[in-house]
Design an enzyme around this catalytic site. Structure first.
Site, PDB file in Angstrom:
ATOM      1  N   LYS A   1      13.921  -0.089   9.319  1.00 15.04           N
ATOM      2  CA  LYS A   1      13.662   1.257   9.839  1.00 15.04           C
ATOM      3  C   LYS A   1      12.241   1.238  10.418  1.00 15.04           C
ATOM      4  CE  LYS A   1      11.457   5.184   9.332  1.00 15.04           C
ATOM      5  NZ  LYS A   1      11.084   5.462  10.617  1.00 15.04           N
TER       6      LYS A   1
ATOM      7  N   GLU B   1       2.368  -2.688   1.594  1.00 14.07           N
ATOM      8  CA  GLU B   1       1.121  -3.005   2.303  1.00 14.07           C
ATOM      9  C   GLU B   1       0.575  -1.684   2.816  1.00 14.07           C
ATOM     10  OE1 GLU B   1      -0.121  -5.821   2.189  1.00 14.07           O
ATOM     11  OE2 GLU B   1       1.522  -7.234   1.908  1.00 14.07           O
TER      12      GLU B   1
ATOM     13  N   GLU C   1      -9.286   6.926   4.711  1.00 17.90           N
ATOM     14  CA  GLU C   1      -8.950   6.110   5.876  1.00 17.90           C
ATOM     15  C   GLU C   1      -8.833   7.016   7.098  1.00 17.90           C
ATOM     16  OE1 GLU C   1      -5.017   4.312   5.994  1.00 17.90           O
ATOM     17  OE2 GLU C   1      -5.994   2.407   6.436  1.00 17.90           O
TER      18      GLU C   1
END
Ligand code: NDP
Length: 471
Positions: A169, A244, A378
């Protein structure tokens, strides 16, 4: 107009059951370039069923057969390298330089895995017993938009090496890039059902992959926020997960480093992939007594940074992937100012002449404290924070004072010292003097940067289940 109206199931391009469409928008112009039809739960179940059926025979393939398949994939993807680069630049806004490197990584995934297979032992003797490393099953692969094909190729190559089948996906923001890579995989001619791909939303297709009992493992690259949702959902059926996730990587400039080299490299490094890189060195830790010199060097370096058309070979920073991502980065720039960080370069708004696309000015904040949000969260855009420290111990403490732990960088003229510091940093990868990539070493994060590792032997082992046979 690009029309992507098929998904890939059981060795064929097929029309999905889902009918919703998603507009593809150029990050350079914000004009519509095409449409992708989104698959739904029915499509996802169909793809999973095909992968489950294919696994019955694919798990029995020999190492030599898998090496041959990886070779075919390598050949098929290599043939279309130029198109892969062009599509990535156009669809995503990655610079030509970065997109070329990303396409190379994608292609080399297959040869890297061939290399691993050549010496990997699927059977080991432990004491008096035999340990067999067996293929896990159907793997769900969920990827983001920032280096889409490189992630898909690496994860798929590892699955093939392990004898697993997959359902991918991708991010719908990378539909054109994905379409191209699926055409390559189709041409490689693997057995039907080994590779399947369903375009669709994370909350629909991704959620079905997460909950479906026929998926044995999920390999996910994306945000920590989504990674947590997937990990929580996956535990109900005890799926294995490799996650990850995000990063806020420190770049430690030790007091014996050559600043003339290290600071310009730090500035350019922070802007890699337009700042949309999980491993980007976004926190630059420098000795306080050299802050003035660092600021001057950073200012000089940022003047050399070309923000502009990603097709131009000279461009270092292209547009961000979407208006949403642009707005998010603008918000962080405002936050930095509100928090009292000193703006050394760039700032809010778009660079002159680049108003149509999602361009952000190459931005540097200095005198940043590590507890500020711009140092902890982030940002995923071209924004660098310079953080002063007084002692080496303090530098290490600041480097580790983060929820993340994906990568870290150290500059020093003393190799031994750099190694000593590296040993004290909580990150999955520590790179000394420069920016290097080694595809045979493990890649992944400490702390909230993820679970598990990719690449090389460590990556392959996460697609295998050890079985001890005691006789
Ligand atoms: P997201 O986490 O938002 O999305 C990643 C993928 O997950 C997309 O395909 C998304 O689909 C899907 N997804 C979203 N919600 C769910 C759900 N509930 N269940 C299952 N799947 C879901 O990340 P972005 O695409 O915004 O990518 C940027 C992030 O990726 C950054 O935080 C960055 O750090 C991280 N990243 C990490 C890397 C690493 O190796 N550690 C490398 C590159 C990026 P949809 O698009 O439909 O929402």
């Amino acid at each position: 107009m690009k029309q992507i109206h098929q998904i890939y199931v059981d060795g064929e391009f097929v029309t999905p059951h889902g009918t919703e469409t998603f507009d593809l928008i150029s990050p350079l112009t914000n004009l519509k370039t095409g449409e992708v039809v989104l698959g739904d739960e029915t499509d996802t179940r169909r793809a999973i069923a095909a992968a489950k059926e294919a696994f019955k025979t694919f798990r029995k393939t020999t190492v030599d057969e898998r090496i041959a398949y990886l070779g075919k994939l390598h050949a098929a993807v290599s043939k279309r390298e130029e198109e892969l680069v062009k599509t990535m630049v156009e669809e995503y806004g990655g610079t030509l330089q970065f997109s070329k490197a990303s396409a190379r990584n994608a292609i080399e995934s297959f040869t890297n895995m061939i290399q691993v297979l050549q010496t990997f032992e699927f059977q080991k003797t432990v004491g008096q017993s035999l340990v067999r490393l067996e293929s896990l099953g159907v793997v769900g692969i969920i990827t983001p938009w920032n280096a889409s094909n490189s992630f898909i190729c690496n994860k798929f190559a590892t699955a093939v090496a392990a004898g697993c089948t997959v359902v991918v996906k991708p991010s719908e923001l990378s539909a054109a890039q994905t379409q191209l890579i699926v055409e390559c995989f189709h041409e490689a001619g693997l057995p039907k059902g080994v590779f399947n791909l369903v375009n669709g939303l994370g909350t629909v297709v991704g959620a079905e992959i997460t909950s479906n009992p026929d998926i044995a493992k999920i390999s996910f690259t994306g945000s920590t926020f989504t990674g947590k949702i997937i990990a929580k959902g996956a535990v109900d059926t005890m799926k294995r997960v490799t996650l990850e996730l995000g990063g806020k990587s420190p770049n430690l400039i030790l007091d014996d480093a050559d600043l003339q080299t290290a600071i310009p490299a730090a500035v350019f490094g922070a802007y890699m992939n337009n700042g949309q890189a999980c491993i980007a060195p976004t926190r630059l830790l420098v000795p306080e007594n050299k802050l003035d010199e660092v600021n001057a060097l950073a200012k000089a370096a940022v003047r050399q940074v070309q923000v502009g058309n990603p097709m131009d070979e000279q461009t270092h920073v292209g547009p961000l992937v979407s208006v949403k991502q642009f707005e998010r980065v603008q918000q962080y720039i405002r936050t930095g100012l509100e928090e009292g960080a000193v703006l050394l370069a760039g700032g809010g708004g778009k660079p002159e002449g680049l108003e149509a696309g999602n361009f952000v000015r190459a931005t540097i904040f200095t005198n940043v404290r590590n507890d500020m949000r711009i140092a902890q969260e982030e940002i995923f855009g071209p924004v660098l924070s310079i953080i002063p420290y007084q002692t080496e111990e303090e530098a290490i403490a600041i480097a580790n004072d983060t929820n993340y732990g994906l990568a870290a960088y150290i500059s020093s003229s003393d190799r031994e010292r750099a190694n000593r510091v590296a040993a004290q940093i909580d990150a999955g990868r520590v790179v000394i003097n420069g920016f290097k990539h080694d595809p045979q070493t493990p890649f992944g994060g400490f702390k909230q940067s993820g679970i598990g590792r990719e690449y090389g032997v460590y990556g392959l082992e996460t697609y295998l289940e050890p079985k001890a046979v005691l006789a």
